[in-house]
Structures are given as C-alpha cells and as structure tokens.
Scaffold this active site. Sequence first.
Site, mmCIF file in Angstrom:
data_model
loop_
_atom_site.group_PDB
_atom_site.id
_atom_site.type_symbol
_atom_site.label_atom_id
_atom_site.label_comp_id
_atom_site.label_asym_id
_atom_site.label_seq_id
_atom_site.Cartn_x
_atom_site.Cartn_y
_atom_site.Cartn_z
ATOM 1 N N ARG A 79 0.863 -1.010 -0.003
ATOM 2 C CA ARG A 79 0.194 -0.217 0.390
ATOM 3 C C ARG A 79 1.074 1.269 -0.016
ATOM 4 N NH1 ARG A 79 -4.161 2.367 4.519
ATOM 5 N NH2 ARG A 79 -4.850 3.071 3.463
ATOM 6 N N HIS A 83 0.147 4.620 -2.196
ATOM 7 C CA HIS A 83 -0.014 5.789 -1.961
ATOM 8 C C HIS A 83 1.559 6.850 -1.710
ATOM 9 C CE1 HIS A 83 -3.099 5.523 0.968
ATOM 10 N NE2 HIS A 83 -3.327 4.235 0.679
ATOM 11 N N ASN A 111 -4.693 8.801 4.593
ATOM 12 C CA ASN A 111 -2.800 8.552 5.356
ATOM 13 C C ASN A 111 -2.628 8.155 7.454
ATOM 14 O OD1 ASN A 111 -2.065 7.372 2.428
ATOM 15 N ND2 ASN A 111 -0.565 9.569 2.724
ATOM 16 N N HIS A 210 -6.342 -6.080 -2.774
ATOM 17 C CA HIS A 210 -7.071 -6.304 -1.563
ATOM 18 C C HIS A 210 -7.329 -7.411 -1.383
ATOM 19 C CE1 HIS A 210 -8.945 -1.748 -1.676
ATOM 20 N NE2 HIS A 210 -7.232 -1.387 -1.414
#
Length: 347
Positions: A79, A83, A111, A210
């Site tokens: 992840r 990001h 975040n 995911h």
Amino acid sequence: MASSKTVLSAIFTASLCFTVALAFPAHHEDLHPVVQSPPKPVLSPDYYKATCPQADEIVVSVLKKAIAKEQRIAASLLRLLFHDCFVQGCDASVLLDDSEEFVSEKKAIPNKNSIRGFEVIDEIKAALEEACPHTVSCADTIALAARGSTVLSGGPYWELPLGRKDSKAAYMKLANKNLPPPNATLHRLVKFFERQGLDKVDLVALSGSHTIGMARCVSFKQRLYNQHRDNQPDKTLERMFYSTLASTCPRSGGDNNLRPLEFATPSKFDNTYYKLLIEGRGLLNSDEVLWTGRDPQIAGLVRSYAENEPLFFEHYVNSITKMGNINPLTGYDGEIRKNCRVVNKKI
C-alpha cells in the site's frame, strides 16, 4: 570576348551574393545548431547491477522476518507504493516526517492513522546503507519492498525498473487531493486513476492488491449503517456478510477494529478478491462498485479475473509496473536520502 563577359558576370554574381550574405547573415540556429540536452535517464531493472547487486536479496531478507512476525505487514508495504506514487510520483515523499519546510503526507486524511510499515522500510534502508552506502534510493526501497511483499504472499514476480531518486519535499495537500477514499464511487475512482495516467484495466487490476491486508471499521462503516445518508445499509452487501461485519463494527464505537479486505484467503495473493465481489462480499465501497457500478468493461474485467488467475496476474504486473513509472525523479533530479524520514543535510 563572349568568354570574357561570362567570367566577369560570374565574378559579379559571386560578389553580390557575398555582399548580401554580409548584410543578412544566416539565423543563429543555422550557424550554431541547438545542442539537445541529454535525454533523462530511464528506469532499468539492471540499475544497481554494478553498484549494489545484492539489493533485492537484502530487501527480501528483511521482509521475510517482518512478514513472519506479522503477516499484515506485506499488504501495508504494498500500500505504501500506491500512496507514494499517487502523490507527485514515485519519489518516497510519503516517507518524510514533518520539517520546517513542509508538513508530512502522513498527516493527510487518507494516510493518518492508516498507512504503516515505516519501521520496516527503515530497517531495510539501514541494511542497504550498510552494504551499499548512498546507493539505493528510498523510492526504490519502497518499490522493492512492494514487489517482495507481493511475491512472498504468493503473488506474481515482475521485472522491476529501478533508478528513482528521492524527493526533497512532501505534499500533504496533494495527498488529500489525489488519494481515493474507501467510499469513492466508481466514477470518482476512474477519475482518480485517470489523473495518474492509469486506465480502467489498471484500476481493476491494481484493486486486486486488496486480496491481502486489513481495513479498519471506519473505512466501511458507512456501508453498514448509512450508505446513502438514509440510515440504511448498502443494499449490494450480501446478507450474511453484512451480519458478520456488523458484529465486528457496531454502529457506535469500534472504528479501529479490523476486518480482512478479503476474508477467504486474507494472507494469500490470489484472485479470490474478485470472486467475492461477484458474490456481494467486497469489503470497501471502492471494491464492490467495481462489480455493481454499471460499467460493462469494468464488470467484465472483474469476471475475467475471477475466472482466470493467470490473466489477473499478467494484468497486475503490467499495471503496477506502469504505476511505478509515474513521474520518477531520475538523473540529477532529487537525491538519495540516507535516512528515508528526512532530506539530506545541505553541505
């Protein structure tokens, strides 16, 4: 006589041309061709072949220990790459702490109290610095950790282009703008990805990340109790799945309680995620809308990946490689941070 006239005429013409040339000199581009600046270096899987050939081995060694200690960390590190790349490109800006010059991206709404794994990145970077001082960037460390985490979870391996440099600033406001929220509609998700040069195939394939990891109740509680601001649950939720989620995430409190993003094989990187979407058992709104969002192409991709894991893996590799190429700093741009949390001190 005619011959003499011809010679005189030729001399006169040459003299005239010379005079005109002096009066109207050629444009400076003709006299001094523009020197093209050298092309920006491109990322390459062999970037550290001569300077730190053991880089990937070092990364995987640290990852194995970290994942053995906490399986969830694999998804957290994967992840981090998303990001990072969605905010000003893949430049490790997400790792920077607050400074006098900027506010950390860690404080952005998508975040805050959410992204994690920084300590593992610190450990990897320390090991890389010991073996190959001032060589492997933090941006490449994130990318290597993301690939290693995927592979160690049973997912595909890909040739990873390397050679990114590190940002000297963080972009908290841009993180708030560019990172898609868990309750995003399909239309908004497509727009978020288009902003990064990613298409619908990339959206569906990369959402397959995911298949591993966990989410806090606060990320999907709206679906359970107030999906359309009518105090009603999301009608696309499968009934038994809804009951299970509601038992973990009460209407009041429990925001930090955790649920697997994909509950059937939560630690294995596979295509089960897509199978569950078709059954109405996707956890986040941004997951389930891939199937229920009334986009034939996107729903068709969900079905294809559910039925064909090798196809999912193939598309995933293409899309994550594409994402990893978003606006990298290369050459003389950026720096190689010694400590991933702070920019290098000016000499």
